[in-house]
Design an enzyme around this catalytic site. Structure first.
Site, PDB file in Angstrom:
ATOM      1  N   ASP A  63       0.881  -1.210  -0.140  1.00 22.32           N
ATOM      2  CA  ASP A  63      -0.016   0.173   0.055  1.00 22.32           C
ATOM      3  C   ASP A  63       0.826   1.210   0.001  1.00 22.32           C
ATOM      4  OD1 ASP A  63      -1.637   2.350   1.030  1.00 22.32           O
ATOM      5  OD2 ASP A  63      -3.167   0.687   1.044  1.00 22.32           O
ATOM      6  N   ARG A  74     -13.280   2.851   9.461  1.00 26.36           N
ATOM      7  CA  ARG A  74     -13.253   1.623   9.175  1.00 26.36           C
ATOM      8  C   ARG A  74     -12.263   0.768   8.841  1.00 26.36           C
ATOM      9  NH1 ARG A  74     -12.854   5.136   5.525  1.00 26.36           N
ATOM     10  NH2 ARG A  74     -11.846   5.386   3.685  1.00 26.36           N
ATOM     11  N   ASP A 131      -9.160  -0.721  -4.076  1.00 28.42           N
ATOM     12  CA  ASP A 131     -10.328   0.186  -4.195  1.00 28.42           C
ATOM     13  C   ASP A 131     -10.390   0.728  -5.486  1.00 28.42           C
ATOM     14  OD1 ASP A 131      -8.408   1.960  -4.091  1.00 28.42           O
ATOM     15  OD2 ASP A 131      -9.277   3.087  -2.175  1.00 28.42           O
ATOM     16  N   CYS A 195     -16.066   5.249  -2.261  1.00 25.34           N
ATOM     17  CA  CYS A 195     -16.421   5.650  -0.697  1.00 25.34           C
ATOM     18  C   CYS A 195     -16.732   7.077  -0.458  1.00 25.34           C
ATOM     19  CB  CYS A 195     -15.872   4.768   0.101  1.00 25.34           C
ATOM     20  SG  CYS A 195     -15.880   3.001   0.094  1.00 25.34           S
ATOM     21  N   CYS A 333     -29.249 -10.942 -18.439  1.00 21.40           N
ATOM     22  CA  CYS A 333     -28.388 -11.152 -17.578  1.00 21.40           C
ATOM     23  C   CYS A 333     -27.080 -10.570 -17.861  1.00 21.40           C
ATOM     24  CB  CYS A 333     -28.119 -12.797 -17.262  1.00 21.40           C
ATOM     25  SG  CYS A 333     -27.779 -13.543 -18.738  1.00 21.40           S
TER      26      CYS A 333
END
Length: 370
Positions: A63, A74, A131, A195, A333
């Protein structure tokens, strides 16, 4: 599994309750396992916490970000005192507090084409807590090239999805099933809000991260190694649905990063009747599929996952369908296979219960329509 030192007496004692449940051999597999966690955020934090507590012996964590005050509602390994510090360093420190003997290899960097294959080829399993669509497809492609098992997850608002993929040349059947069998093409970055704009319930990330860690433990110990399982979780009201994805025989496996070509699709179906209101559109895909490739607003699609119908008795199935169908309804679908089977299966049921509805298939599904 890559070999490492045997579980010592202190570690046996620390994990005693789990050893009672799963056995010493399974615990030793966890201790010898080497996993890569992509991202030390909302998903990466609970994943690392649970795997360290479970006794996974070697974790590679990548990261490039630092802790921000907006993270900590979170990202459960961080506190207010950690703001400004590299996420990988703080997360590794917390993991070592849980399991003193763990080896946490940190990379303060972004996973990209220059390092993905090297990092992934050196581990037994990858957990993707990233993300962005770009990183998720990069991870999936690199895992397919190296035939590395992948536990994949997403979370947004009150919803999360978890999947287990294993594809590539050294899988048992030489093909396996991967992310691109469900979502063939990468969506643009702004296709789904993130987010920061849509919000996320903090505890949802812990639930989804826990499901991902559970899947990893099952795979490593050999208790559960079924690829192609996708689970969709909703927090409020709570529900969990799981469905299976099969390999797409028309898809060419990825063999080189950046080289993927989508199979040639047929001309998209004519849905002008839906756009101008003469017909309705019913999407029977699962929530995970809809999240990553939602219909444009002009179609006003109604979503009724096939798994939701399958959970109902026939009488209630007919009643539920009557709530969402129009006199003329197109059924879609992802690729057209499930929708065709849906019409063949439910048209007689509707007629039996006196429900008048003209059901039409969307050939090629959402993948061909837009």
């Amino acid at each position: 599994m890559r070999c490492s030192k045997a579980v010592d007496e202190l570690e046996h004692k620390r994990t005693a309750r789990q050893v009672i449940l799963m056995g010493a051999a399974a615990q030793n597999k966890l201790h010898q396992a080497r996993v890569l966690i992509v991202g030390a955020g909302g998903l990466g934090c609970p994943i690392l916490q649970q795997l360290a507590a479970a006794g996974v012996g070697h974790v590679v964590l990548i990261d490039d970000d630092s802790v921000d005050i907006t993270n900590i509602h979170r990202q459960i390994l961080f506190g207010a005192q950690d703001v400004g510090k590299p996420k990988v360093e703080v997360a590794a420190h917390r993991a070592r507090a849980l399991q003193p003997g763990i080896n946490v290899e940190t990379h303060r960097a972004r996973l990209d084409n220059s390092n993905a294959l090297e990092l992934i080829s050196q581990v037994d399993l990858v957990l993707d807590g990233s993300d962005s669509f770009a990183t998720k497809y990069l991870v999936a492609d690199a895992c397919e090239i190296t035939s590395t098992p992948l536990v994949w997850g997403t979370v947004l608002r009150f919803h999360g999805d978890v999947a287990v993929w294993h594809s590539g040349p050294t899988t048992p059947d030489g093909r396996g099933v991967g992310l691109r069998d469900l979502f063939p093409t990468q969506l643009p970055a702004d296709a789904v809000p993130d987010c920061a704009t849509a919000g996320v319930l903090g505890v949802t990330t812990s639930v989804v991260g826990g499901l991902m860690a559970t899947a990893a433990i099952g795979w490593i110990t050999g208790r559960s190694q079924e690829a192609g399982l996708v689970s969709a979780y909703d927090a409020l009201p709570p529900s969990l649905r799981t469905f299976r994805v099969a390999a797409d025989p028309a898809r060419t496996p990825v063999t080189r990063l950046g080289s993927y070509q989508h199979p040639t699709c047929q001309v998209g179906p004519d849905l002008s009747e839906v756009v101008d209101g003469r017909a309705a559109l019913l999407d029977i895909r699962e929530p995970a599929e809809v999240t990553l490739k939602p219909w444009p607003e002009k179609y006003a699609a109604k979503v009724l996952p096939l798994s939701e119908l399958d959970a109902l008795p026939p009488q209630e199935q007919a009643q539920r369908l009557a709530q969402v169908l129009a006199p003329r309804t197109y059924v879609a679908c992802a690729g057209g296979k499930r929708s065709a089977a849906f019409i063949e299966r439910f048209a007689p049921l509707l007629k039996e219960h006196g429900i008048s509805a003209d059901l039409l298939d969307v050939p090629g599904g959402a993948n061909a329509a837009f």
